[in-house]
Design an enzyme around this catalytic site. Structure first.
Site, PDB file in Angstrom:
ATOM      1  CG  ASN A 395      -2.184   0.765   1.134  1.00 49.80           C
ATOM      2  OD1 ASN A 395      -2.111   1.790   0.330  1.00 49.80           O
ATOM      3  ND2 ASN A 395      -3.405   0.341   1.367  1.00 49.80           N
ATOM      4  CG  ASP A 396       1.017   3.615   3.555  1.00 47.65           C
ATOM      5  OD1 ASP A 396       0.260   4.321   3.062  1.00 47.65           O
ATOM      6  OD2 ASP A 396       0.928   3.303   4.538  1.00 47.65           O
ATOM      7  CB  VAL A 397       6.104   0.435  -0.077  1.00 48.90           C
ATOM      8  CG1 VAL A 397       6.342   0.237   1.216  1.00 48.90           C
ATOM      9  CG2 VAL A 397       5.006  -0.943  -0.482  1.00 48.90           C
ATOM     10  CG  PHE A 435       2.201   2.155   8.126  1.00 42.61           C
ATOM     11  CD1 PHE A 435       2.582   3.579   8.796  1.00 42.61           C
ATOM     12  CD2 PHE A 435       2.683   1.830   6.889  1.00 42.61           C
ATOM     13  CE1 PHE A 435       3.859   4.013   8.460  1.00 42.61           C
ATOM     14  CE2 PHE A 435       3.728   2.686   6.632  1.00 42.61           C
ATOM     15  CZ  PHE A 435       4.331   3.678   7.254  1.00 42.61           C
ATOM     16  CB  SER A 436       0.416   6.343   6.033  1.00 45.83           C
ATOM     17  OG  SER A 436      -0.200   6.242   4.914  1.00 45.83           O
TER      18      SER A 436
END
Length: 470
Positions: A395-397, A435-436
């Site tokens: 996701n965030d990466v 997670f962000s």
């Protein structure tokens, strides 16, 4: 022989330390990691055997009983623990390392307390350091394991004036240490030190979000090494000092690498209470909208055709793959794609998963060839020439907002540039955030298609469809 034993011990320690260094060097690459483990384990075996030859050992029987019990437990855990639970296992090992160091310091204190001689100042200082680092590592690691296992909420756990309370605890520890330095036989001061350090370990890890666990696991690993080194000073063992220092230094370097991979400083990880946003979940299929943006979905048959007729595919694994245990299904899919003549690579982000190297470990379990694994810096230039980027549970990466949105919590974080591929397919259960706590811009790109469902089930469907193409 007894006259030469000290010389033999020190020479053996030098050989063991050399094996440790060579082992760490080999652990830097997945292709040589097994060799690194063997070298390091051989060095530790040599160090342990030589140390047990020391005439100061009081009871070989108890040591052998401990070795037997520990070996049985270790063998059972090695066979029973799933690869997806490896972060918890590493955290548990860190905690046990801290516990061992703290117990050595406690044992040394009681021995000094019962001695009729004057207690040396340096001995008390090493005891204080051993208790402080070991106790924090013990309780902090157990909290981290609880978060990873889901026993404790993965979100940051905070309360008003938390940092002030932690500062007061730290001051209290310093004051207790001062009392112990002035009065080495002050048992209440020593017990207060143990309790305060243990409580600090809990309170330092509780406010850290689950997404920051790769950094925390690395940091706790470093602390376990420092605790071992402190224990070495307590018992005056050179090998323990060297081994602990190597673990502490390498763990700290790895921690910095993890922070760089998230574009965050270590203080912001420890005190920022990051990742507390609630996840928002969209529809698990069809189309989903956010404002004037639309998510386009694709079914397994269409996705399989895109993959099967592509010239090049880059697979981006994330924590969702680990949770679904989809690594074996992915390897099967890649085998069929390669049979079709498709060139397949894997893109590994340094903070994908819940511990450093998590994705490498899972893919190695599925016997993915090491040459197919590419680090972020090596793979990013290839995305522009990639036909399909297949994102599985990441996701965030892969969120492009990290490059241009200076108001985003992940702004500046290095990402895998999958949006540059001709087409991108994202396998996810739904539209939940990472997670962000922010939405992923990638999901709304024109060239992105969402394939909703559990990674293992969806990849299994892709395998079935690709078989038809063969």
């Amino acid at each position: 022989m007894s006259d030469y034993l000290p010389i033999v011990m020190q020479l053996s320690y030098i050989v063991a330390a050399s094996l440790f260094i060579l082992g760490l060097k080999n652990l830097g690459s997945p292709a040589t990691a097994r060799r690194g483990n063997v070298l390091s384990a051989t060095g530790m075996l040599l160090a342990v055997v030589v140390t047990l030859l020391d005439q100061q050992i009081l009871s070989y029987r108890m040591i052998l009983i401990g070795v037997a019990i520990g070996s049985v437990i270790g063998a059972i855990l090695a066979r029973q623990v799933a690869m997806t639970a490896m972060p918890q296992m590493v955290g548990l090992f860190n905690g046990l390392g801290g516990a061992a160091s703290a117990l050595v310091a406690v044992g040394e204190f009681w021995q000094l307390l019962n001695s009729s001689e004057t207690v040396p100042l340096d001995a008390i200082i090493t005891v204080i350091l051993g208790v402080f680092i070991g106790s924090i590592t013990l309780t902090g690691s157990f909290v981290a394991v609880g978060k990873l296992q889901g026993i404790i909420s993965g979100k940051p756990v905070t309360f008003p004036l938390q940092q002030l309370f932690n500062a007061l605890l730290l001051i209290s520890f310093v004051v207790s240490s001062g009392y112990l330095l002035a009065m080495p036989d002050n048992q209440p001061a020593f017990l207060a030190m143990v309790g305060i350090a243990s409580l600090l370990g809990v309170l330092l890890v509780l406010p850290i979000g689950g997404g920051d666990m790769p950094v925390i696991i690395s940091l706790l690993n470093s602390l376990s090494g420092l605790a071992a080194s402190a224990a070495g000073f307590v018992v005056m063992n050179n090998m323990l000092i060297i081994a602990g220092a190597l673990v502490g230094a390498s763990g700290l370097i790895l921690t910095q690498i993890m922070c760089k991979g998230m574009n965050r400083s270590l203080p912001s990880v420890l005190f920022g209470a990051f990742g507390g946003g609630s996840a928002t979940t969209g529809a698990a299929g069809g189309s989903d909208t956010q404002g004037d943006q639309t998510v386009r979905s694709v079914d397994p048959e269409e996705a399989a055709m895109m993959l099967g007729y592509a010239r090049s595919v880059v697979i981006v694994p994330g924590y969702g793959m680990a949770v679904a245990q989809a690594q074996h299904a992915i390897r099967e899919l890649v085998d069929f794609l390669e049979h079709q003549g498709v060139e397949v690579k894997y893109a590994i982000h340094p903070v994908a998963g819940r511990m450093p190297g998590h994705m490498n470990v899972l893919l190695a379990e599925a016997n993915v060839p090491y040459p197919q694994l590419y680090d972020m810096d090596d793979i990013n230039p290839h995305f522009e020439k990639t036909d399909v980027a297949l994102v599985i549970g990441a996701n965030d990466v892969v969120n492009p907002a990290a490059r241009h949105d200076d108001g985003s919590p992940i702004y500046g974080m290095p990402i895998l540039e999958v949006e540059k591929a001709t087409n991108t397919i994202v396998i996810k259960r739904g539209m939940s955030t990472g997670f962000s706590g922010v939405q992923n811009e990638l999901f709304y790109k024109d060239k992105t298609m969402m394939l909703f469902g559990s990674a293992k089930d969806v990849v299994g469907q892709l395998v079935s469809e690709v078989k038809v193409l063969n």
